[in-house]
Design a protein around this motif. Structure first.
Motif, PDB file in Angstrom:
ATOM      1  N   ASP A 190      37.421  -3.887  10.921  1.00  0.00           N
ATOM      2  CA  ASP A 190      37.121  -2.375  10.775  1.00  0.00           C
ATOM      3  C   ASP A 190      38.272  -1.793  10.856  1.00  0.00           C
ATOM      4  N   HIS A 191      38.697  -1.674  12.135  1.00  0.00           N
ATOM      5  CA  HIS A 191      39.859  -1.142  12.992  1.00  0.00           C
ATOM      6  C   HIS A 191      41.159  -1.296  12.141  1.00  0.00           C
ATOM      7  N   LEU A 192      41.449  -2.532  12.056  1.00  0.00           N
ATOM      8  CA  LEU A 192      42.699  -2.915  11.295  1.00  0.00           C
ATOM      9  C   LEU A 192      42.637  -2.461   9.862  1.00  0.00           C
ATOM     10  N   VAL A 193      41.686  -2.661   9.070  1.00  0.00           N
ATOM     11  CA  VAL A 193      41.666  -2.105   7.723  1.00  0.00           C
ATOM     12  C   VAL A 193      41.668  -0.526   7.598  1.00  0.00           C
ATOM     13  N   LYS A 194      41.136   0.129   8.391  1.00  0.00           N
ATOM     14  CA  LYS A 194      41.400   1.471   8.417  1.00  0.00           C
ATOM     15  C   LYS A 194      42.720   2.106   8.632  1.00  0.00           C
ATOM     16  N   ALA A 195      43.255   1.235   9.736  1.00  0.00           N
ATOM     17  CA  ALA A 195      44.803   1.600   9.992  1.00  0.00           C
ATOM     18  C   ALA A 195      45.775   1.046   9.028  1.00  0.00           C
ATOM     19  N   SER A 196      45.537   0.227   8.526  1.00  0.00           N
ATOM     20  CA  SER A 196      46.806  -0.762   7.635  1.00  0.00           C
ATOM     21  C   SER A 196      46.692  -0.665   6.188  1.00  0.00           C
ATOM     22  N   VAL A 197      45.255  -0.203   5.589  1.00  0.00           N
ATOM     23  CA  VAL A 197      45.077  -0.625   4.332  1.00  0.00           C
ATOM     24  C   VAL A 197      45.019   0.907   3.644  1.00  0.00           C
ATOM     25  N   ARG A 198      45.616   1.237   2.494  1.00  0.00           N
ATOM     26  CA  ARG A 198      45.509   2.397   1.881  1.00  0.00           C
ATOM     27  C   ARG A 198      44.122   2.589   1.337  1.00  0.00           C
ATOM     28  N   VAL A 199      43.476   3.859   1.178  1.00  0.00           N
ATOM     29  CA  VAL A 199      41.966   3.952   0.892  1.00  0.00           C
ATOM     30  C   VAL A 199      42.040   3.326  -0.658  1.00  0.00           C
ATOM     31  N   ASN A 200      40.688   2.990  -0.670  1.00  0.00           N
ATOM     32  CA  ASN A 200      40.290   2.582  -2.320  1.00  0.00           C
ATOM     33  C   ASN A 200      41.031   1.542  -2.683  1.00  0.00           C
TER      34      ASN A 200
END
Length: 302
Positions: A190-200
Motif C-alpha cells: 500500500d505504501h509503495l503503490v501510493k508513493a510510486s504509481v500515478r493515480v488511477n
C-alpha cells in the motif's frame, strides 16, 4: 533547439574535462544556468574568492562554493576525479565496485566507496521524482543469501525482500523501481503503490492475497493467479528486471548485505531507466549530483 542534456563520448569527455577549471566551469553552469544567484538573498552580483574557491554575494556577503549542498559537499577530492568517477559509473553497464574504482582512479578504497555511494544517493533522489504510468506490473523477489542452515525458498526464505515495479506500455517496458522492504505484506504494498504509481492506473500482480490492497488505493487491480502457468508469462517485465538486477549485483559486487542492497538496486534502476540515452548518461548524472542534497559518510555507514 538545444538538447536539455549534452551527449558526450569518451574521447569528447577526455578532451573537454582535462583540468579542475574545466570541471568548475561546468558545475557553475549547472548550479546557476541563468547566472549566479546568491542562495541566501538571490542577488546576482558576486566576488570570486579565488584562493578559497568561494563565491561571495556583493549584497549580503554570504559565501558559497560550487559543491555546497550537493553530493560533493565539503569534498577534499578534486572535481576532476569526481567527474571521472561519475563518467565511469554512468557509462559502464556493469557498474563499478569500490575496489575497481579505487584501482582505476588511484584512490583509497574508502574514498572510492564513499564517492560511489554518494553518486548512488543522487541516482535515488533523481528517480524518486517519477511516478509509474501505464499497466504497472508489481512483483516481489528475494535477494542475497539465506540464513545459514535455512532450506526455505521463495516467500518463506530469510533472504532480503524486494518489491519490483515496472510501467509497461503495450509490449514495451518503461520505468522501473525496486524497493527493499522488511516483509511482503499489505502495508508495504500500500505504501509503495501510493508513493510510486500515478493515480488511477491499471496494476497487474500475481495471486498473492497481500496484493488485494492495490484496489483499495484507487487503482484497477488486475490479479492473475500463476497456478498452471509460468510466472514470467504473467509478469514478464518484472521477472526480466529481477533476473537482470541479480546478475548486475552478483557480477559486479559479488557479496552484499541488506544494508546497502537498496543503493545497488537504485543504481541498476537509474541506468535501466535511461537506457535509451546512453550518450547523455554522464551529463544526466552530473546534473543529478549537483541537484541532489548532501549526504555524509556517517549517514552512509549507519
Amino acid at each position: 533547439m538545444n538538447k536539455p542534456y549534452q551527449e558526450i563520448s569518451l574521447l569528447e569527455f577526455q578532451t573537454k574535462y582535462q583540468t579542475e577549471e574545466d570541471c568548475e566551469k561546468r558545475l557553475f553552469d549547472l548550479r546557476w544556468p541563468q547566472g549566479f544567484a546568491c542562495p541566501s538573498c538571490g542577488h546576482q552580483e558576486y566576488y570570486h574568492v579565488t584562493k578559497r574557491k568561494l563565491y561571495q554575494c556583493k549584497k549580503c556577503r554570504h559565501q558559497t562554493s560550487l559543491t555546497a549542498g550537493t553530493v560533493m559537499h565539503n569534498t577534499r577530492t578534486s572535481l576532476l576525479l569526481w567527474f571521472w568517477a561519475i563518467y565511469l559509473t554512468s557509462t559502464d553497464k556493469r557498474g563499478f565496485s569500490a575496489l575497481s574504482l579505487s584501482k582505476k582512479l588511484g584512490l583509497s578504497y574508502w574514498k572510492a566507496w564513499t564517492m560511489l555511494h554518494k553518486i548512488r544517493h543522487a541516482m535515488k533522489n533523481r528517480d524518486s521524482t517519477y511516478q509509474l504510468t501505464g499497466i504497472v506490473e508489481i512483483d516481489d523477489s528475494f535477494f542475497g543469501s539465506s540464513t545459514k542452515g535455512s532450506s526455505k525458498r521463495g516467500r518463506g526464505t530469510s533472504k532480503t525482500a524486494v518489491i519490483v515495479e515496472a510501467s509497461t506500455h503495450g509490449d514495451a517496458v518503461g520505468f522501473a523501481k525496486m524497493t527493499v522492504v522488511d516483509k511482503v505484506d499489505s502495508a508495504s504494498i500500500d505504501h509503495l503503490v501510493k508513493a510510486s504509481v500515478r493515480v488511477n492506473q491499471p496494476v497487474k500482480t500475481d495471486g498473492l492475497p497481500v496484493y488485494t490492497i492495490v484496489s483499495k488505493s484507487g487503482h484497477n487491480h488486475i490479479q492473475e493467479i500463476v497456478k498452471g502457468k509460468k510466472a514470467h508469462e504473467v509478469l514478464k517485465w518484472t521477472h526480466i528486471l529481477i533476473s537482470n538486477a541479480k546478475s548486475f549485483i552478483m557480477g559486479t559486487f559479488h557479496r552484499f548485505g541488506k544494508k546497502h542492497l537498496q543503493a545497488y538496486l537504485d543504481e541498476f534502476c537509474y541506468r535501466f531507466n535511461r537506457r535509451k540515452w546512453e550518450l547523455q548518461l554522464f551529463d544526466r548524472l552530473v546534473t543529478a549530483c549537483v541537484n541532489s542534497q548532501a549526504i555524509y559518510f556517517a549517514e552512509l555507514t549507519q
